[in-house]
Scaffold this active site. Structure first.
Site, short mmCIF file in Angstrom:
data_model
loop_
_atom_site.label_atom_id
_atom_site.label_comp_id
_atom_site.label_asym_id
_atom_site.label_seq_id
_atom_site.Cartn_x
_atom_site.Cartn_y
_atom_site.Cartn_z
N LYS A 8 32.05 -64.57 9.58
CA LYS A 8 30.62 -64.34 9.34
C LYS A 8 30.42 -63.47 8.10
O LYS A 8 31.30 -62.72 7.67
CB LYS A 8 29.96 -63.68 10.55
CG LYS A 8 30.50 -62.28 10.92
CD LYS A 8 29.89 -61.15 10.13
CE LYS A 8 30.54 -59.81 10.44
NZ LYS A 8 30.08 -58.73 9.51
N ASP A 141 30.45 -58.00 17.37
CA ASP A 141 30.25 -59.27 16.68
C ASP A 141 30.62 -60.49 17.52
O ASP A 141 30.26 -61.61 17.17
CB ASP A 141 31.09 -59.32 15.38
CG ASP A 141 30.61 -58.33 14.34
OD1 ASP A 141 29.50 -57.78 14.50
OD2 ASP A 141 31.35 -58.10 13.37
#
Length: 303
Positions: A8, A141
């Protein structure tokens, strides 16, 4: 059985306040990118979980998020009374490509991929929300990376609102580079300015319609991808301590990136270029100052 683990970047990241528990409330937009590791697994009949790598890692296997994810999923299945949960086992192989300490969520992506993979391998058939709940105990995350795509995140990153996944405009490409440096998380947080909610609220008001708090938002892709919309509060604390990261961002701009930004708490920097050729030319120019590079695009989940 194999599972890809896309990493990401953060298109926007602000630090709103420090909480009484010592953590920080954030406002961020996560975006998965087509750069990642691969996790493979086969069933073991003896109930053991064994993890191996393409390259040996410099930490005990029990500390690896892949191993922890497998143990956590097995424990959850046992708690839920799944028949034979104690005998669930797997030989797991992690093909590690992504750099450590890079602000790209590589380890969290591996954990999320492991949850998806073993959910199928062990025929547990849990919904993504269940895997996200397990992942939240592994790292902030991980819940986002269980699904991937595009999401607004608040709190420590666990309060997620997924939107229609963003796509880069046709022809545009992303270059991700990690400098010859790593940023300890404590360095990023130690001196970061806490801005309060105003900037995050203004960003949400400009970028979305609907209520991000209650999951009813629709993202304005044009607004999200405007160069002036990209922001990372950690640049203010990281750049003075890690000039190689600051220099890399400046180099992106010099080489013609439409936008350049540090991802997460560093050290990686990404830039968006108008063409693939421009991105590849920039990558060649930065090989000598990078420990990882990838010319790619956003990664969009198929489901």
């Amino acid at each position: 059985m194999r599972e890809y683990a896309p990493s990401k970047i953060n298109l926007f990241l602000d630090v709103i306040r420090k909480r009484e528990d010592g953590y920080h409330d954030l406002g961020t937009v996560f975006q998965t990118v087509d750069a990642g590791d691969t996790v493979s697994a086969e069933v073991r009949a003896d109930g053991q979980i064994v993890l191996t790598y393409n390259n040996p890692q410099d930490y005990p296997v029990e500390k690896d998020l892949v191993f922890k994810a497998a143990v956590a999923l097995k424990a959850y299945a046992a708690e839920q009374g799944v028949a034979g949960a104690e005998s669930l086992g797997a030989d797991i192989y992690l093909e590690k490509v992504m750099p450590l300490g890079a602000g790209l969520g590589g380890g969290s992506a591996d954990a999320a991929a492991t949850l998806r993979l073993l959910n199928r391998l062990w025929n547990l058939n849990y919904q993504p929300e269940v895997l996200e709940g397990i992942g939240a105990k592994l790292g902030a995350d991980v819940p986002f990376l269980v699904r991937g795509g595009t999401a607004f995140a608040e709190g420590i990153g666990e309060r997620l609102t997924f939107t229609k996944p963003l796509q880069l405009p046709e022809g545009e490409y992303l270059l991700i580079c990690t400098p010859l440096d790593a940023v300890p998380t404590k360095d990023a947080y130690a001196g970061v300015a806490k801005s309060g909610p105003a900037r995050w609220d203004a960003y949400k008001a400009a970028a979305i319609s609907g209520d991000v708090q209650n999951g009813g938002c629709i993202a304005d892709s044009a607004a999200l991808l405007k160069p002036e919309s990209f922001f990372n509060a950690f640049e203010g604390s990281v750049f003075p301590l890690h000039p190689l990261v600051a220099d890399m961002k400046a180099e992106f701009s010099r080489l013609g990136a439409k936008v350049a930004l540090m991802s997460g708490s560093g050290a990686s920097v990404f830039g968006i270029f108008s063409t693939k050729e421009q991105a590849e030319t920039a990558a060649d120019a930065m090989k000598s100052i990078s420990r990882y590079q990838k010319v790619t695009r956003f990664w969009v989940p198929t489901l």
